[in-house]
Design a protein around this motif. Structure first.
Motif, PDB file in Angstrom:
ATOM      1  N   THR A  69       2.356  11.171   3.664  1.00 51.53           N
ATOM      2  CA  THR A  69       1.753   9.989   3.039  1.00 51.53           C
ATOM      3  C   THR A  69       0.643   9.420   3.911  1.00 51.53           C
ATOM      4  N   THR A 113      -6.749   5.358  -6.046  1.00 49.02           N
ATOM      5  CA  THR A 113      -6.336   5.483  -4.648  1.00 49.02           C
ATOM      6  C   THR A 113      -6.166   4.116  -4.002  1.00 49.02           C
ATOM      7  N   ALA A 114      -5.406   4.094  -2.901  1.00 44.75           N
ATOM      8  CA  ALA A 114      -5.166   2.829  -2.193  1.00 44.75           C
ATOM      9  C   ALA A 114      -6.460   2.236  -1.646  1.00 44.75           C
ATOM     10  N   ASN A 115      -7.360   3.106  -1.163  1.00 49.39           N
ATOM     11  CA  ASN A 115      -8.619   2.592  -0.627  1.00 49.39           C
ATOM     12  C   ASN A 115      -9.477   1.966  -1.717  1.00 49.39           C
ATOM     13  N   SER A 153      -6.109   1.153   4.138  1.00 51.19           N
ATOM     14  CA  SER A 153      -5.596   2.519   4.028  1.00 51.19           C
ATOM     15  C   SER A 153      -5.440   3.174   5.393  1.00 51.19           C
ATOM     16  N   LEU A 184      -3.371   8.911   2.816  1.00 56.94           N
ATOM     17  CA  LEU A 184      -4.116   7.649   2.933  1.00 56.94           C
ATOM     18  C   LEU A 184      -5.412   7.864   3.705  1.00 56.94           C
ATOM     19  N   ASP A 223      -8.020  10.164   1.693  1.00 59.34           N
ATOM     20  CA  ASP A 223      -8.730   9.501   0.596  1.00 59.34           C
ATOM     21  C   ASP A 223      -9.868   8.631   1.108  1.00 59.34           C
ATOM     22  N   GLY A 266      -1.841   3.907   7.113  1.00 57.93           N
ATOM     23  CA  GLY A 266      -1.584   5.296   7.500  1.00 57.93           C
ATOM     24  C   GLY A 266      -1.137   5.386   8.949  1.00 57.93           C
ATOM     25  N   LEU A 321       1.612   4.554  -3.150  1.00 55.99           N
ATOM     26  CA  LEU A 321       1.504   6.016  -3.038  1.00 55.99           C
ATOM     27  C   LEU A 321       2.872   6.687  -3.065  1.00 55.99           C
ATOM     28  N   VAL A 335       0.832  -1.198   0.000  1.00 51.43           N
ATOM     29  CA  VAL A 335       0.000   0.000   0.000  1.00 51.43           C
ATOM     30  C   VAL A 335       0.870   1.254   0.000  1.00 51.43           C
ATOM     31  N   THR A 336       1.909   1.258   0.830  1.00 47.13           N
ATOM     32  CA  THR A 336       2.780   2.422   0.939  1.00 47.13           C
ATOM     33  C   THR A 336       3.492   2.698  -0.380  1.00 47.13           C
TER      34      THR A 336
END
Length: 333
Positions: free
Chosen positions: A87, A107-109, A117, A91, A94, A121, A48, A44-45
């Motif tokens: 960052t 987006t990650a979500n 997310s 997360l 979003d 985060g 982004l 996930v990181t």
């Protein structure tokens, strides 16, 4: 020359000057976003962090430290800390905004889920605090931890203010100082602190970051009503669809007649948005000169950022930071 056509952008000049430092920051970020037991964290990181972001905030930390004569290793830790905080907030934002695009990518979500997310985060915030404590400087810890609290406070204030037509420009400025300017000002201020700069220079770096962050956010809000997806990295009109009372809308509402106020109440407060409403909103913003007025405020804040640099030593990095203030508002000049 437009944003996408500029061949020698100030942030590119900064990146070249800070190549070695940024390489160290990127290596530290990759190292600290790893997780032995939860592979979703780096997945996930990385989505982004490696999405082509400008790394503007960490570069500001590095530039401030170098401008003030710092020769130690901890500006790298602080720059990575700033990027992790940034960052983490993206997360979380979003998820709150139910966004579907960030930096021109899903987006990650959307790719994973809201739970991932939020929790990733949280992990990045924890990593940020680990990094900042390694510097062994209590004032740095105080500045960055306070900024983290102010960022969260600004986001919560925005939740309550964003869809309330009673929100005025003073409240808007509080939101912007929280969610955007707090990290800009902390990023530059800690660079001066870790370098042991005189207090007037530390104050100047804070004032520069604060004014630059406000200009940056006003421009971002303006582009939502007049930019392109390629430039802003999100869908045009997202703020309108998310019913956010940004500066142009606040200015238009302040001078709206009864029929116009009824329109804003329906689309912002009640969320009853229909086909053609975005176009009608743009028409009202232009009719009331709200876009031009907001643009003028962004220019004023950029001028304040440049003026704040006066106490700092003459240096090509100071010139680049000055040019960066012009560049931030160039997109709406």
């Amino acid at each position: 020359m437009g944003l996408m056509e500029t061949t020698n952008k100030p942030q590119d000049q900064l990146a070249r000057w800070l190549t070695e430092d940024m390489s160290a920051v990127n290596g530290l970020i990759r190292d600290r976003m790893a997780s032995e037991h939860a592979p979703r964290i780096p997945e996930v990181t990385a989505h982004l962090v490696e999405a082509g972001g400008k790394r503007l905030r960490p570069m500001m930390t590095l530039a401030a430290a170098r401008l003030c004569g710092y020769g130690g290793p901890y500006h790298v830790h602080l720059a990575a800390t700033v990027e992790f905080i940034h960052t983490a907030t993206l997360l979380h934002d979003d998820v709150v905004d139910e966004s579907r695009q960030r930096r021109g990518r899903p987006t990650a979500n959307l790719l994973w889920d809201n739970k991932s997310s939020v929790l990733v985060g949280d992990y990045l915030f924890a990593r940020a605090f680990q990094l900042m404590t390694e510097c062994g400087n209590l004032r740095v810890l105080s500045i960055l931890s306070n900024a983290s609290a102010v960022i969260a406070e600004g986001e919560v204030l925005q939740l309550t203010a964003a869809q309330d037509l009673g929100t005025d420009e003073d409240i808007y400025l509080k939101v912007v100082r929280g969610k955007t300017a707090a990290l800009f000002s902390a990023a530059t201020q800690v660079g001066g602190v870790i370098a042991g700069a005189p207090e007037d220079q530390v104050d100047a770096l804070f004032a520069y970051g604060d004014a630059l962050g406000i200009a940056f956010q006003i421009v971002d809000d303006l582009l939502d009503y007049g930019g392109t997806s390629a430039v802003i990295g999100k869908n045009v009109g997202d703020d309108f669809r998310e019913r956010k009372l940004t500066l142009p809308v606040i200015k238009a509402i302040a001078t709206a007649d009864a029929d116009e106020r009824t329109f804003w109440t329906r689309v912002i407060e009640k969320g009853d948005q229909r086909e053609g409403d975005l176009e009608q909103a743009l028409k009202l913003l232009r009719a009331h000169g709200a876009l031009d007025a907001a643009r003028a405020e962004a220019m004023d804040w950029a001028a304040k950022a440049k003026a704040a640099l006066a106490p700092l030593p003459a240096h090509e990095l100071r010139d680049m930071l000055r040019d960066l203030a012009d560049y931030v508002v160039e997109r709406v000049a």
